[in-house]
Design a protein around this motif. Structure first.
Motif, mmCIF file in Angstrom:
data_model
loop_
_atom_site.group_PDB
_atom_site.id
_atom_site.type_symbol
_atom_site.label_atom_id
_atom_site.label_comp_id
_atom_site.label_asym_id
_atom_site.label_seq_id
_atom_site.Cartn_x
_atom_site.Cartn_y
_atom_site.Cartn_z
ATOM 1 N N SER A 31 0.828 -1.213 0.000
ATOM 2 C CA SER A 31 0.000 0.000 0.000
ATOM 3 C C SER A 31 0.858 1.259 0.000
ATOM 4 N N ASN A 32 1.948 1.259 0.744
ATOM 5 C CA ASN A 32 2.855 2.413 0.727
ATOM 6 C C ASN A 32 3.476 2.611 -0.650
ATOM 7 N N PHE A 33 3.837 1.501 -1.290
ATOM 8 C CA PHE A 33 4.380 1.588 -2.648
ATOM 9 C C PHE A 33 3.351 2.154 -3.615
ATOM 10 N N LEU A 34 2.133 1.700 -3.525
ATOM 11 C CA LEU A 34 1.096 2.191 -4.419
ATOM 12 C C LEU A 34 0.840 3.682 -4.215
ATOM 13 N N LYS A 35 1.053 4.140 -2.971
ATOM 14 C CA LYS A 35 0.862 5.563 -2.674
ATOM 15 C C LYS A 35 2.144 6.369 -2.928
ATOM 16 N N GLY A 36 3.219 5.696 -3.371
ATOM 17 C CA GLY A 36 4.461 6.399 -3.663
ATOM 18 C C GLY A 36 5.296 6.705 -2.444
ATOM 19 N N GLU A 37 5.121 5.922 -1.351
ATOM 20 C CA GLU A 37 5.794 6.219 -0.110
ATOM 21 C C GLU A 37 6.941 5.273 0.218
#
Length: 265
Positions: free
Chosen positions: A257-263
């Protein structure tokens, strides 16, 4: 229960969860079915994503032809399904066998793949991997789900998880009796036939590659080799065995989820 029929007449079982504008497609490992992703599918759906799952030919509730298996055919099946559903852009997340299908799909349809998540997989095939795969093929040829369970379990779960969750591990044994041994062997051979080494530099989309410290089937070095070829790849490692989405579902969900949000740094 929803089915889609491919251009060569194979019925593919699929599920669509959520109604978000962004789509995440989850791709199974070799003995998985859509149920295996339930913790990730629910998590992503609750974050507002549309989630697409399917059993590849040879798996779960999809047809299991005797021949005709290849990674390219899986890619075609997936593309036909997504076209049928009217999904033009998407993120692909694949574990193990599904990781290689995800990479091959991204190579074939890079303009439609927004992001990639590759979990516990390999894009290449070496002698050590072939020897491990040969053990699985031999077990399948003995037509014993119990023996296949005994061969695969030490490869796909960490010692800690086996020791601490043995009742769950034991409960999986009957599922191995349901494996179509012919399709299983043909899928392994399809994986071994395709080596994507030296081809991934064409993939410019953001990609998260996750390895597991205690993965015996695809040790972390395979994931590191993937990242080395990617122009925009990020590497993460969790303390887990091969089936990280079951052993460490919380960590995987947060990473993805962090990757999908660019985090993901």
């Amino acid at each position: 229960m929803a089915y889609f029929t491919t251009t060569d007449g194979i019925k593919i079982y699929y599920e669509v969860e959520g109604e978000g504008e962004k789509t995440v497609v989850l791709l199974n490992g070799i003995t998985m079915n859509t149920v295996g992703w339930r913790l990730q599918a629910e998590y992503l759906r609750n974050l507002g994503y549309k989630v697409v799952l399917h059993d590849m030919r040879g798996q779960g509730q999809s047809d299991k032809p005797r021949t005709g298996y290849s990674i390219d055919r899986h890619v075609s099946d997936l593309k036909e399904l997504l076209d049928y559903l009217g999904i033009n852009t998407f993120t692909l997340a694949g574990i193990s066998y599904g990781g290689k299908v995800a990479l091959a799909t991204a190579l074939a349809f890079s303009e439609q793949v927004e992001k990639l998540v590759i979990l516990n997989s390999s894009h290449t095939v070496d002698k050590a991997l072939r020897l491990r795969a040969d053990r699985w093929i031999l077990a399948a040829r003995l037509k014993s789900g119990r023996f296949l369970w005994q061969v695969m379990i030490p490869d796909i779960f960490s010692d800690e998880f086996i020791n601490n969750s043995f009742s769950f591990i034991s409960s999986l044994a009957p599922n191995f009796e349901l494996v179509d041994m012919v399709a299983f062997e043909e899928m392994i051979k399809a994986f071994l036939r395709l080596d994507l080494r030296g081809k991934l530099s064409k993939l410019t989309m953001p990609t998260l590659v996750v390895a597991s410290t205690h993965d015996r089937f695809f040790p972390p070095r395979y994931s590191k080799l993937i990242v080395e070829e990617l122009p925009n790849g990020k590497y993460a490692e969790v303390e887990s065995g091969h089936v990280s989405i079951w052993e460490k579902p919380g960590e995987i969900n947060v990473l993805v989820s962090n990757f999908l949000k660019g985090e993901v740094k």
